[in-house]
Design a protein around this motif. Structure first.
Motif, PDB file in Angstrom:
ATOM      1  N   VAL A  95       0.970  -1.227  -0.237  1.00  0.00           N
ATOM      2  CA  VAL A  95      -0.041  -0.086  -0.112  1.00  0.00           C
ATOM      3  C   VAL A  95       0.767   1.276   0.123  1.00  0.00           C
ATOM      4  CG1 VAL A  95      -1.718   1.168   1.308  1.00  0.00           C
ATOM      5  CG2 VAL A  95      -1.821  -1.194   1.089  1.00  0.00           C
ATOM      6  N   ARG A  96       0.633   2.246  -0.957  1.00  0.00           N
ATOM      7  CA  ARG A  96       1.571   3.249  -1.158  1.00  0.00           C
ATOM      8  C   ARG A  96       0.277   4.423  -1.121  1.00  0.00           C
ATOM      9  NH1 ARG A  96       5.654   1.603  -5.733  1.00  0.00           N
ATOM     10  NH2 ARG A  96       6.511  -0.105  -4.590  1.00  0.00           N
ATOM     11  N   GLY A  97       0.096   4.999   0.194  1.00  0.00           N
ATOM     12  CA  GLY A  97      -0.815   6.284   0.238  1.00  0.00           C
ATOM     13  C   GLY A  97      -2.086   5.398   0.079  1.00  0.00           C
ATOM     14  N   ALA A  98      -2.836   5.823  -0.938  1.00  0.00           N
ATOM     15  CA  ALA A  98      -4.169   5.578  -1.265  1.00  0.00           C
ATOM     16  C   ALA A  98      -4.302   4.497  -2.346  1.00  0.00           C
ATOM     17  CB  ALA A  98      -5.326   6.623  -1.824  1.00  0.00           C
ATOM     18  N   THR A  99      -2.913   3.814  -2.747  1.00  0.00           N
ATOM     19  CA  THR A  99      -2.806   3.193  -3.867  1.00  0.00           C
ATOM     20  C   THR A  99      -2.471   1.550  -3.305  1.00  0.00           C
ATOM     21  OG1 THR A  99      -2.077   4.698  -5.252  1.00  0.00           O
ATOM     22  CG2 THR A  99      -1.499   2.433  -6.083  1.00  0.00           C
ATOM     23  N   VAL A 100      -3.378   0.708  -3.661  1.00  0.00           N
ATOM     24  CA  VAL A 100      -3.137  -0.664  -3.311  1.00  0.00           C
ATOM     25  C   VAL A 100      -2.114  -1.499  -4.629  1.00  0.00           C
ATOM     26  CG1 VAL A 100      -3.941  -2.968  -2.885  1.00  0.00           C
ATOM     27  CG2 VAL A 100      -4.975  -0.824  -1.941  1.00  0.00           C
ATOM     28  N   ILE A 101      -1.101  -2.131  -4.272  1.00  0.00           N
ATOM     29  CA  ILE A 101      -0.387  -2.644  -5.260  1.00  0.00           C
ATOM     30  C   ILE A 101      -0.152  -4.098  -5.139  1.00  0.00           C
ATOM     31  CG2 ILE A 101       1.829  -2.833  -6.338  1.00  0.00           C
ATOM     32  CD1 ILE A 101       2.516   0.112  -5.305  1.00  0.00           C
ATOM     33  N   ARG A 102      -0.739  -4.985  -6.240  1.00  0.00           N
ATOM     34  CA  ARG A 102      -1.125  -6.425  -6.099  1.00  0.00           C
ATOM     35  C   ARG A 102      -0.226  -7.057  -7.195  1.00  0.00           C
ATOM     36  NH1 ARG A 102      -5.341  -7.670  -2.796  1.00  0.00           N
ATOM     37  NH2 ARG A 102      -6.755  -6.128  -2.440  1.00  0.00           N
ATOM     38  N   TYR A 103      -0.054  -8.267  -6.859  1.00  0.00           N
ATOM     39  CA  TYR A 103       0.649  -9.319  -7.956  1.00  0.00           C
ATOM     40  C   TYR A 103      -0.185  -9.079  -9.257  1.00  0.00           C
ATOM     41  CZ  TYR A 103       1.983 -13.664 -10.246  1.00  0.00           C
ATOM     42  OH  TYR A 103       2.304 -14.663 -11.124  1.00  0.00           O
ATOM     43  N   GLY A 104       0.367  -8.942 -10.186  1.00  0.00           N
ATOM     44  CA  GLY A 104      -0.190  -8.818 -11.568  1.00  0.00           C
ATOM     45  C   GLY A 104       0.205  -9.791 -12.466  1.00  0.00           C
ATOM     46  N   GLY A 105       0.926 -11.262 -12.217  1.00  0.00           N
ATOM     47  CA  GLY A 105       1.152 -12.110 -13.175  1.00  0.00           C
ATOM     48  C   GLY A 105       0.185 -13.216 -13.254  1.00  0.00           C
TER      49      GLY A 105
END
Length: 270
Positions: free
Chosen positions: A248-258
């Motif tokens: 999580v970076r601020g309001a951005t959720v970063i997930r696996y994209g593979g």
């Protein structure tokens, strides 16, 4: 020393310092697979120099993993440098336990799996928070001359980490060692005894082997079980189950994209 050598239809058998059965090479030294089996694996059917993973001990070990509270937040506000404020949750916990005392007197090879017989690689995640709260529990294992030890590493994240009950399947394999008191080769007609290499291979013992249909078997992956994509990691087990990291970076959720969703594996019995 005396030896026995037989050759029939391109198949070779030799009983000397070791016992081996192999395909005769089309050219070159026909004894090369006997002398250097590691260099001729495709030709070798059996060689007493090989390690056939004879079981020395096994156990199913129940473990109750402890609960841990949510991590305390630590915030940094470098506003004077015109940078983005950052909040981290740094708490971690480590514990260890003995899963088995084998007492072999040397560091053995071993196989360890969960209650569903999924083999566990080094630092395998066994529990995680399936949301943006973070939180993961890992285990790794190592052998000593007397024990199989489990080390647990917990990162609770924003939310509390609940307790977890697991059962670990542990199999320890003996080192193939020659015993001068045993024969280079011995077999009985009933098929229940075969000794080769002065006891380095003894088929009165249980060995790691491919499972027959319907047997309860360990799932041993034959390809990578981890994949990294978009800065995140996915760990896949047999049956299409996976665990993956989330950032999580601020309001951005970063997930696996593979696209890793499954892996091939061998079904083996020990």
């Amino acid at each position: 020393m005396p030896f026995i050598y037989m050759e029939d239809g391109g198949k070779c058998l030799m009983i000397g310092d070791e016992m081996a059965v192999w395909d005769k090479p089309a050219s070159g030294d026909k004894f090369a697979p006997y002398k250097h089996p590691e260099q001729h694996l495709k030709a070798v059917y059996f060689h007493s120099k090989n390690d056939y993973y004879a079981e020395a001990a096994s156990a199913s070990v129940p473990v109750t993993h402890a609960a841990y509270p949510a991590s305390a937040a630590v915030s940094y506000d470098p506003s004077a440098l015109a940078l983005t404020p950052v909040t981290i949750y740094p708490d971690t916990y480590t514990s260890s336990r003995v899963l088995m005392t084998h007492g072999l007197g040397y560091v053995p090879k071993f196989l360890i799996a969960d209650e569903n017989y999924n083999e566990l690689p080094a630092s395998a995640p066994i529990q995680y928070a399936n949301n943006e709260n973070g939180g993961t529990r890992f285990v790794r294992h190592y052998a000593t001359t007397t024990q199989i030890v489990q080390v647990e590493y917990v990162v609770p994240g924003i939310g509390a980490m609940a307790s977890l009950s697991k059962t670990y399947r542990v199999v320890v394999f003996r080192k193939p060692q020659a015993d001068p008191s045993k024969p280079v080769f011995q077999a009985k007609r009933d098929g229940n005894v075969l000794i080769a290499g002065r006891g380095k291979v003894d088929y009165s013992e249980k060995h790691l082997r491919l499972a027959d249909a319907g047997e309860t078997a360990f799932h041993m992956p034959t390809e990578p079980v981890y994949d990294i994509n978009n800065g995140q990691v996915r760990y896949v087990r047999s049956g299409g189950f996976w665990i993956e990291s989330v950032a999580v970076r601020g309001a951005t959720v970063i997930r696996y994209g593979g696209s890793l969703t499954s892996v091939d594996y061998l079904s083996v019995v020990a």
